[in-house]
Design a protein around this motif. Structure first.
Motif, short mmCIF file in Angstrom:
data_model
loop_
_atom_site.label_atom_id
_atom_site.label_comp_id
_atom_site.label_asym_id
_atom_site.label_seq_id
_atom_site.Cartn_x
_atom_site.Cartn_y
_atom_site.Cartn_z
N ASP A 232 1.60 20.52 -0.06
CA ASP A 232 0.81 19.61 0.78
C ASP A 232 1.06 18.17 0.34
OD1 ASP A 232 -1.58 19.54 2.82
OD2 ASP A 232 -2.08 18.11 1.25
N LEU A 233 1.25 17.30 1.33
CA LEU A 233 1.45 15.88 1.06
C LEU A 233 0.11 15.23 0.75
CD1 LEU A 233 3.26 13.38 1.03
CD2 LEU A 233 3.07 13.29 3.52
N TYR A 272 4.58 24.20 7.71
CA TYR A 272 3.46 25.07 8.00
C TYR A 272 2.58 24.48 9.10
CZ TYR A 272 -0.42 28.27 7.10
OH TYR A 272 -1.39 29.23 7.24
N GLY A 273 2.45 23.18 9.09
CA GLY A 273 1.62 22.49 10.07
C GLY A 273 1.03 21.24 9.45
N GLY A 274 0.81 20.19 10.27
CA GLY A 274 0.25 18.96 9.73
C GLY A 274 1.15 18.41 8.63
N GLU A 275 0.55 18.16 7.45
CA GLU A 275 1.33 17.65 6.31
C GLU A 275 1.63 18.75 5.31
OE1 GLU A 275 -3.05 16.55 5.36
OE2 GLU A 275 -1.78 16.96 7.10
N GLU A 276 1.54 20.01 5.72
CA GLU A 276 1.78 21.15 4.83
C GLU A 276 3.14 21.79 5.09
OE1 GLU A 276 -1.80 23.65 3.22
OE2 GLU A 276 -2.03 23.41 5.39
N PHE A 277 3.78 22.23 4.00
CA PHE A 277 5.04 22.95 4.06
C PHE A 277 4.87 24.26 3.31
CE2 PHE A 277 5.80 18.44 4.27
CZ PHE A 277 6.73 18.29 5.29
N ILE A 315 2.63 8.36 -2.99
CA ILE A 315 3.21 9.44 -2.20
C ILE A 315 3.61 10.55 -3.15
CG2 ILE A 315 5.07 10.09 -0.63
CD1 ILE A 315 5.07 7.15 0.30
N THR A 316 2.79 11.59 -3.16
CA THR A 316 3.02 12.73 -4.05
C THR A 316 2.72 14.00 -3.28
OG1 THR A 316 0.74 12.61 -4.85
CG2 THR A 316 2.41 11.41 -6.12
N ILE A 317 3.00 15.14 -3.91
CA ILE A 317 2.68 16.43 -3.31
C ILE A 317 1.89 17.28 -4.29
CG2 ILE A 317 4.66 16.49 -1.74
CD1 ILE A 317 6.10 18.32 -3.77
N SER A 318 1.11 18.18 -3.73
CA SER A 318 0.41 19.21 -4.52
C SER A 318 0.94 20.57 -4.08
CB SER A 318 -1.10 19.13 -4.31
OG SER A 318 -1.59 17.89 -4.76
N ILE A 319 0.98 21.50 -5.03
CA ILE A 319 1.60 22.80 -4.75
C ILE A 319 0.68 23.92 -5.23
CG2 ILE A 319 3.59 24.29 -5.18
CD1 ILE A 319 5.27 21.82 -5.65
N GLY A 320 0.58 24.97 -4.41
CA GLY A 320 -0.07 26.21 -4.81
C GLY A 320 0.95 27.33 -4.80
#
Length: 368
Positions: A232-233, A272-277, A315-320
């Motif tokens: 996610d952005l 995935y949608g929106g700002e999610e990959f 500008i960073t990302i978070s990951i699960g």
């Protein structure tokens, strides 16, 4: 005059056979069988042409060369030469007059000449066959036959040349018709492929969309253990509010480009949608997955570090991350688990990764 209707009838028969062959190819043919099916159908078409001999005054035996023309032009020399095997055998078994001469003139020579104009893109349908190639092939074969007749038969008479010109017109018209049919089929295939691509591709980032991701992920999970990363952005809403939606769209394109550059070669990334990959990875070792996610976070932050905008909105990302415990895991459940891990990354301050089954030592903040 009726003798001139015979080649016209043969030409119509050949057009019909070509239509049937194209339908067979589109419904049944796969790449693994094409090497055998293409020469088989071409050879059978040649034999059917051989069963309808042309009147002697026309100076040709039949239209057996035309299927070979198409085989050489579309598939190249190996398939064209292989396509001559069946009609050659039929000519010898039926004890045709001057069999070897006819084989050389009406099968082997056309195979070699048409192969000179072959392009591999004609075979897969990505490129239309130029009409001029058909005219050139027919002309070269016509000149070759005039030369052979002049040297080895009885010279050239005006009557013979006239009949040969008539046959050149028949062959050229028929061959052009076959090329147009093949091109129409290729255009339809390209249009269908484009529509399928559009349906399975995210229009903004050009990544695969969730619709195309699911069957690929389900197929992989049915065979082996896999991992899912939800990416996610961070701070995307604030970025949009500050710089506008056009800048936000460009940022999503840039983020997708960075992720594509740094994922493993065999992994599959989709929007995935929106700002999610969402990322499907064959890596299942927790430590290696942590290093993998850490690198994605670091490379994303570093790629945008020089932007003046990022001072206001980093500008960073978070990951699960989640990993299937056994093969044949449910994709829906894995997405849920990766989502939960992603929420935990967000809760702990963003710009980090979290495993669903947490490893506290490795779930560390990236900008520390």
């Amino acid at each position: 005059m009726n003798e001139y209707l015979v080649p016209l009838t043969s030409a119509c028969t050949l057009v019909t056979l070509n239509y049937v062959a194209m339908k067979v190819r589109s419904k049944m043919l796969t790449d693994s069988f094409e090497q055998l099916l293409a020469p088989l159908l071409t050879g059978l078409a040649c034999i059917i042409m051989m069963l309808v001999p042309l009147p002697e005054p026309l100076g040709l035996i039949d239209l057996r060369s035309l299927p070979i023309f198409m085989a050489g032009l579309r598939y190249g020399m190996p398939i064209a030469l292989l396509s001559t095997v069946l009609p050659t055998g039929f000519s010898l078994i039926s004890h045709e007059n001057h069999a070897w001469f006819n084989i050389a003139q009406d099968l082997l020579a056309p195979a070699l000449i048409s192969s000179l104009f072959h392009n591999k893109e004609y075979r897969n349908g990505f490129l239309d066959i130029p009409i001029r190639h058909g005219l050139q092939i027919c002309t070269y074969v016509f000149l070759l036959r005039l030369l052979i007749h002049a040297l080895f038969v009885s010279g050239l008479s005006s009557h013979y040349v006239g009949d040969q010109l008539f046959m050149l017109a028949i062959m050229s018209g028929t061959f052009i018709t076959l090329i147009i049919m093949v091109n129409d089929e290729s255009q339809s295939w390209r249009l269908q492929r484009q529509m399928e691509l559009q349906a399975n591709q995210d229009s903004l980032t050009k990544l695969p969309n969730l619709r195309s991701f699911k069957p690929i992920a389900n197929h992989a999970l049915a065979k082996r253990q896999m991992s899912i990363m939800m990416i996610d952005l961070d701070n995307f809403k604030q970025y949009n509010d500050l710089f506008g939606h056009l800048a936000g769209d460009q940022l999503l394109r840039d983020i997708s480009h960075v992720l594509r550059q740094h994922i493993h070669e065999k992994d599959y990334l989709a929007r995935y949608g929106g700002e999610e990959f969402i990322l499907l990875s064959s890596e299942t070792d927790p430590t290696l997955l942590s290093l993998y996610a850490q690198r994605l976070c670091f490379m994303t932050a570093q790629s945008f570090q020089s932007n003046s905008e990022s001072v206001l909105t980093p500008i960073t990302i978070s990951i699960g991350i989640t990993t299937a415990e056994l093969p044949q895991a449910e994709l829906t459940q894995m997405i849920f688990e990766a989502d939960q891990a992603l929420y935990e990354s967000k809760r702990q301050g963003k710009n980090r990764f979290t495993h669903y089954k947490k490893l506290p030592v490795l779930d560390q903040k990236m900008n520390a």
